[in-house]
Design an enzyme around this catalytic site. Structure first.
Site, PDB file in Angstrom:
ATOM      1  N   THR A   1     -10.761 -13.984 -13.977  1.00  0.00           N
ATOM      2  CA  THR A   1     -11.560 -13.647 -15.150  1.00  0.00           C
ATOM      3  C   THR A   1     -12.925 -14.332 -15.112  1.00  0.00           C
ATOM      4  O   THR A   1     -13.085 -15.375 -14.461  1.00  0.00           O
ATOM      5  CB  THR A   1     -10.793 -14.079 -16.416  1.00  0.00           C
ATOM      6  OG1 THR A   1     -11.686 -14.104 -17.527  1.00  0.00           O
ATOM      7  CG2 THR A   1     -10.214 -15.487 -16.291  1.00  0.00           C
ATOM      8  N   ASP A   2     -13.870 -13.786 -15.870  1.00  0.00           N
ATOM      9  CA  ASP A   2     -15.177 -14.442 -15.995  1.00  0.00           C
ATOM     10  C   ASP A   2     -15.090 -15.720 -16.826  1.00  0.00           C
ATOM     11  O   ASP A   2     -16.005 -16.539 -16.814  1.00  0.00           O
ATOM     12  CB  ASP A   2     -16.209 -13.485 -16.597  1.00  0.00           C
ATOM     13  CG  ASP A   2     -15.840 -12.971 -17.988  1.00  0.00           C
ATOM     14  OD1 ASP A   2     -14.708 -13.227 -18.453  1.00  0.00           O
ATOM     15  OD2 ASP A   2     -16.689 -12.306 -18.617  1.00  0.00           O
ATOM     16  N   GLU A   3     -13.969 -15.897 -17.553  1.00  0.00           N
ATOM     17  CA  GLU A   3     -13.866 -17.065 -18.438  1.00  0.00           C
ATOM     18  C   GLU A   3     -13.798 -18.376 -17.657  1.00  0.00           C
ATOM     19  O   GLU A   3     -13.999 -19.444 -18.224  1.00  0.00           O
ATOM     20  CB  GLU A   3     -12.666 -16.920 -19.379  1.00  0.00           C
ATOM     21  CG  GLU A   3     -12.800 -15.690 -20.250  1.00  0.00           C
ATOM     22  CD  GLU A   3     -11.836 -15.651 -21.421  1.00  0.00           C
ATOM     23  OE1 GLU A   3     -11.450 -16.722 -21.918  1.00  0.00           O
ATOM     24  OE2 GLU A   3     -11.481 -14.532 -21.827  1.00  0.00           O
TER      25      GLU A   3
ATOM     26  N   TYR B   1      -6.318 -21.213 -21.408  1.00  0.00           N
ATOM     27  CA  TYR B   1      -6.202 -19.973 -20.627  1.00  0.00           C
ATOM     28  C   TYR B   1      -7.191 -19.999 -19.463  1.00  0.00           C
ATOM     29  O   TYR B   1      -6.809 -19.798 -18.298  1.00  0.00           O
ATOM     30  CB  TYR B   1      -6.468 -18.749 -21.519  1.00  0.00           C
ATOM     31  CG  TYR B   1      -6.774 -17.488 -20.727  1.00  0.00           C
ATOM     32  CD1 TYR B   1      -5.800 -16.904 -19.920  1.00  0.00           C
ATOM     33  CD2 TYR B   1      -8.038 -16.882 -20.762  1.00  0.00           C
ATOM     34  CE1 TYR B   1      -6.075 -15.754 -19.170  1.00  0.00           C
ATOM     35  CE2 TYR B   1      -8.323 -15.748 -20.031  1.00  0.00           C
ATOM     36  CZ  TYR B   1      -7.346 -15.183 -19.229  1.00  0.00           C
ATOM     37  OH  TYR B   1      -7.621 -14.056 -18.485  1.00  0.00           O
TER      38      TYR B   1
ATOM     39  N   LYS C   1      -6.494 -20.207 -15.338  1.00  0.00           N
ATOM     40  CA  LYS C   1      -6.968 -19.195 -14.377  1.00  0.00           C
ATOM     41  C   LYS C   1      -7.901 -19.826 -13.346  1.00  0.00           C
ATOM     42  O   LYS C   1      -7.866 -19.476 -12.164  1.00  0.00           O
ATOM     43  CB  LYS C   1      -7.711 -18.066 -15.117  1.00  0.00           C
ATOM     44  CG  LYS C   1      -6.865 -17.212 -16.026  1.00  0.00           C
ATOM     45  CD  LYS C   1      -5.793 -16.407 -15.305  1.00  0.00           C
ATOM     46  CE  LYS C   1      -6.348 -15.275 -14.479  1.00  0.00           C
ATOM     47  NZ  LYS C   1      -5.243 -14.443 -13.899  1.00  0.00           N
TER      48      LYS C   1
HETATM   49  N1  LIG Z   1      -7.916  -7.995 -20.227  1.00  0.00           N
HETATM   50  C1  LIG Z   1      -9.090  -8.386 -19.761  1.00  0.00           C
HETATM   51  O1  LIG Z   1     -10.131  -8.067 -20.354  1.00  0.00           O
HETATM   52  C2  LIG Z   1      -9.182  -9.199 -18.495  1.00  0.00           C
HETATM   53  C3  LIG Z   1     -10.440  -9.490 -17.963  1.00  0.00           C
HETATM   54  C4  LIG Z   1     -10.511 -10.205 -16.767  1.00  0.00           C
HETATM   55  C5  LIG Z   1      -9.375 -10.604 -16.107  1.00  0.00           C
HETATM   56  N2  LIG Z   1      -8.160 -10.326 -16.657  1.00  0.00           N
HETATM   57  C6  LIG Z   1      -6.963 -10.743 -15.879  1.00  0.00           C
HETATM   58  O2  LIG Z   1      -6.271  -9.552 -15.542  1.00  0.00           O
HETATM   59  C7  LIG Z   1      -4.860  -9.796 -15.488  1.00  0.00           C
HETATM   60  C8  LIG Z   1      -4.131  -8.821 -16.374  1.00  0.00           C
HETATM   61  O3  LIG Z   1      -4.627  -8.938 -17.708  1.00  0.00           O
HETATM   62  P1  LIG Z   1      -4.091  -7.999 -18.884  1.00  0.00           P
HETATM   63  O4  LIG Z   1      -5.162  -7.932 -19.902  1.00  0.00           O
HETATM   64  O5  LIG Z   1      -3.547  -6.756 -18.300  1.00  0.00           O
HETATM   65  O6  LIG Z   1      -2.909  -8.903 -19.439  1.00  0.00           O
HETATM   66  P2  LIG Z   1      -1.622  -8.503 -20.293  1.00  0.00           P
HETATM   67  O7  LIG Z   1      -1.321  -9.707 -21.120  1.00  0.00           O
HETATM   68  O8  LIG Z   1      -1.804  -7.193 -20.963  1.00  0.00           O
HETATM   69  O9  LIG Z   1      -0.484  -8.321 -19.187  1.00  0.00           O
HETATM   70  C9  LIG Z   1       0.069  -9.386 -18.475  1.00  0.00           C
HETATM   71  C10 LIG Z   1       1.365  -8.898 -17.853  1.00  0.00           C
HETATM   72  O10 LIG Z   1       1.918  -9.969 -17.078  1.00  0.00           O
HETATM   73  C11 LIG Z   1       3.312 -10.040 -17.344  1.00  0.00           C
HETATM   74  N3  LIG Z   1       3.765 -11.418 -17.079  1.00  0.00           N
HETATM   75  C12 LIG Z   1       3.466 -12.536 -17.791  1.00  0.00           C
HETATM   76  N4  LIG Z   1       4.072 -13.605 -17.246  1.00  0.00           N
HETATM   77  C13 LIG Z   1       4.754 -13.154 -16.162  1.00  0.00           C
HETATM   78  C14 LIG Z   1       5.566 -13.791 -15.178  1.00  0.00           C
HETATM   79  N5  LIG Z   1       5.794 -15.110 -15.201  1.00  0.00           N
HETATM   80  N6  LIG Z   1       6.098 -13.030 -14.194  1.00  0.00           N
HETATM   81  C15 LIG Z   1       5.882 -11.691 -14.157  1.00  0.00           C
HETATM   82  N7  LIG Z   1       5.131 -11.043 -15.068  1.00  0.00           N
HETATM   83  C16 LIG Z   1       4.568 -11.759 -16.063  1.00  0.00           C
HETATM   84  C17 LIG Z   1       3.450  -9.630 -18.793  1.00  0.00           C
HETATM   85  O11 LIG Z   1       4.766  -9.218 -19.125  1.00  0.00           O
HETATM   86  C18 LIG Z   1       2.432  -8.509 -18.882  1.00  0.00           C
HETATM   87  O12 LIG Z   1       3.003  -7.276 -18.520  1.00  0.00           O
HETATM   88  C19 LIG Z   1      -4.670 -11.257 -15.909  1.00  0.00           C
HETATM   89  O13 LIG Z   1      -4.529 -12.037 -14.752  1.00  0.00           O
HETATM   90  C20 LIG Z   1      -5.968 -11.602 -16.642  1.00  0.00           C
HETATM   91  O14 LIG Z   1      -6.268 -12.975 -16.527  1.00  0.00           O
HETATM   92  C21 LIG Z   1      -8.034  -9.633 -17.820  1.00  0.00           C
END
Ligand SMILES: NC(=O)c1ccc[n+]([C@@H]2O[C@H](COP(=O)([O-])OP(=O)(O)OC[C@H]3O[C@@H](n4cnc5c(N)ncnc54)[C@H](O)[C@@H]3O)[C@@H](O)[C@H]2O)c1
Length: 362
Positions: free
Chosen positions: A129-131, A157, A161
């Site tokens: 993430t950008d965070e 968080y 990351k």
């Molecule tokens: N949403 C955003 O805007 C954004 C932006 C940049 C990066 N990200 C990164 O992208 C990735 C996905 O983000 P998202 O928004 O889809 O998140 P989300 O919270 O919607 O989904 C996370 C998924 O991971 C699963 N999970 C959690 N712990 C687990 C474990 N121990 N083992 C297996 N599965 C597990 C959850 O059940 C869920 O399905 C993350 O790594 C996040 O840091 C998200």
């Protein structure tokens, strides 16, 4: 032909990625490993169940035997690690919450890396993430994050990351395998986002005739925090470009070049929903101002010139059209049903119950 292990594929971006990848690489085999926490919804991809090129496994990325077994049995050649605890507000809820973030985001990633190395998986992509970069001042629009920008994460968080990014980089440097890449992306919007996040939560409240909640700073200024928004399909396209053409060992910054304050975002949402529903929605009547969260990052913005130049990737969706279609989906009968179905799903389910490995790949 490739055999992919996608972790966290029942979450927001993972779900969209699996759909995206299948539409572009229909012969590839995908294992979706997800612990089904409150944020994971297996039914997002229920139409794929029974397909011989798709397998869902309910389990935890921190279970070494399980992930090693999947990699061996399914002859996995590529891991894409989306699985994470992702909600900043939850990470601020105290020591137990913090521990969970480190267990999943850092230790879970390390477990996957170790298993990938032992199982001989050649390729590993870490979704970040950008965070991790901290935040930018509101009065310096010339400043943006980029691949060389120093890490300065603020929330638990973001720290979890950031440490995972270091772990991935260090693991590759030490062991040379699997071949890793990392991407740091800005805020995503699109279908299937759990309604604790700003956009689906606001639409769910408006659908229910309630007010949207908007953070306000100590001087009473509402929604001043700025985010750079990217359509989730464009994020998936960037990951595809990295998997196909990215340089091993590299990090790529991904963003939408669409900076909006949260105030502007909610204003735009109300305007689109007014058009869709025929009801007149306004900031004055439909928004409730609430106290800010501690340490709220001010501004995120990404310089995407590196990935544009090196891999030829750039966003295809404009914010205007992508955001409109997103709001339309969450207010459609299908989107409303989905929102209602996942809204009560707040219980944390940590360990997978169905820990059976998929059938041996020929
Ligand atoms: N949403 C955003 O805007 C954004 C932006 C940049 C990066 N990200 C990164 O992208 C990735 C996905 O983000 P998202 O928004 O889809 O998140 P989300 O919270 O919607 O989904 C996370 C998924 O991971 C699963 N999970 C959690 N712990 C687990 C474990 N121990 N083992 C297996 N599965 C597990 C959850 O059940 C869920 O399905 C993350 O790594 C996040 O840091 C998200």
């Amino acid at each position: 032909m490739s055999n992919l292990l996608v972790t966290g594929g029942a979450g927001f971006i993972g779900t969209n990625f699996i759909r995206f990848w299948r539409s572009r690489h229909p012969d590839d085999y995908i294992v979706n490993l997800d612990a089904l926490t409150y944020a994971g919804h297996r039914e997002n991809l229920s139409d794929l169940e029974g397909d011989p090129r798709y397998e869902f496994v309910h389990g935890n990325i921190g279970s070494y035997d399980l992930v090693y077994g999947i990699m061996k049995v399914c002859k996995i050649d590529t891991v894409v690690n989306f699985a994470a605890e992702t909600h900043v507000d939850r990470s601020l809820a105290g020591p137990d919450a913090e521990r969970l973030f480190y267990e999943t985001n850092l230790m879970g990633t390390l477990t996957l890396l170790r298993a990938a190395r032992e199982a001989g998986v050649p390729r590993f992509h870490q979704i970040s993430t950008d965070e991790v970069f901290g935040d930018l001042p509101l009065d310096r629009p010339d400043l943006k994050f980029h691949e060389g920008y120093p890490y300065s994460p603020n929330s638990p968080y973001a720290i979890s990351k950031a440490t995972a990014d270091f772990a991935v980089r260090g693991f590759f440097r030490t062991h040379g395998l699997p071949g890793i890449t990392t991407s740091n992306c800005t805020n995503n919007y699109g279908r299937y986002q759990t309604p604790e996040k700003l956009i689906p939560r606001a639409i769910a409240l408006l659908n229910a005739g309630q007010k949207v909640k908007l953070y306000t700073d100590e001087h009473g200024v509402p929604g001043k925090n700025v985010r750079d928004w990217l359509h989730v399909e464009d994020h998936c396209g960037a990951i595809e470009a990295i998997l196909l053409r990215g340089k091993i060992g590299e990090t790529y910054c991904i963003g939408g070049e669409s900076e909006l304050s949260n105030y502007q975002l909610v204003e735009r949402m109300l305007a689109i929903m007014s058009e869709i529903t025929g009801k007149s929605l306004s900031m004055e009547a439909n928004v409730e101002l609430v106290a800010d969260r501690p340490g709220h990052d001010l501004r995120y913005a990404m310089d995407i010139s590196n990935i544009r130049r090196e891999l030829g990737w750039q966003p295809k969706h404009t914010f205007e059209s992508g955001f409109r279609s997103t709001v339309e989906w969450y207010t459609s009968p299908e989107g409303r049903l989905w929102l209602e179905g996942v809204s009560g799903n707040t219980e944390q389910v940590r360990e997978g119950q169905n820990r059976t490995l998929p059938q041996q790949r020929k």
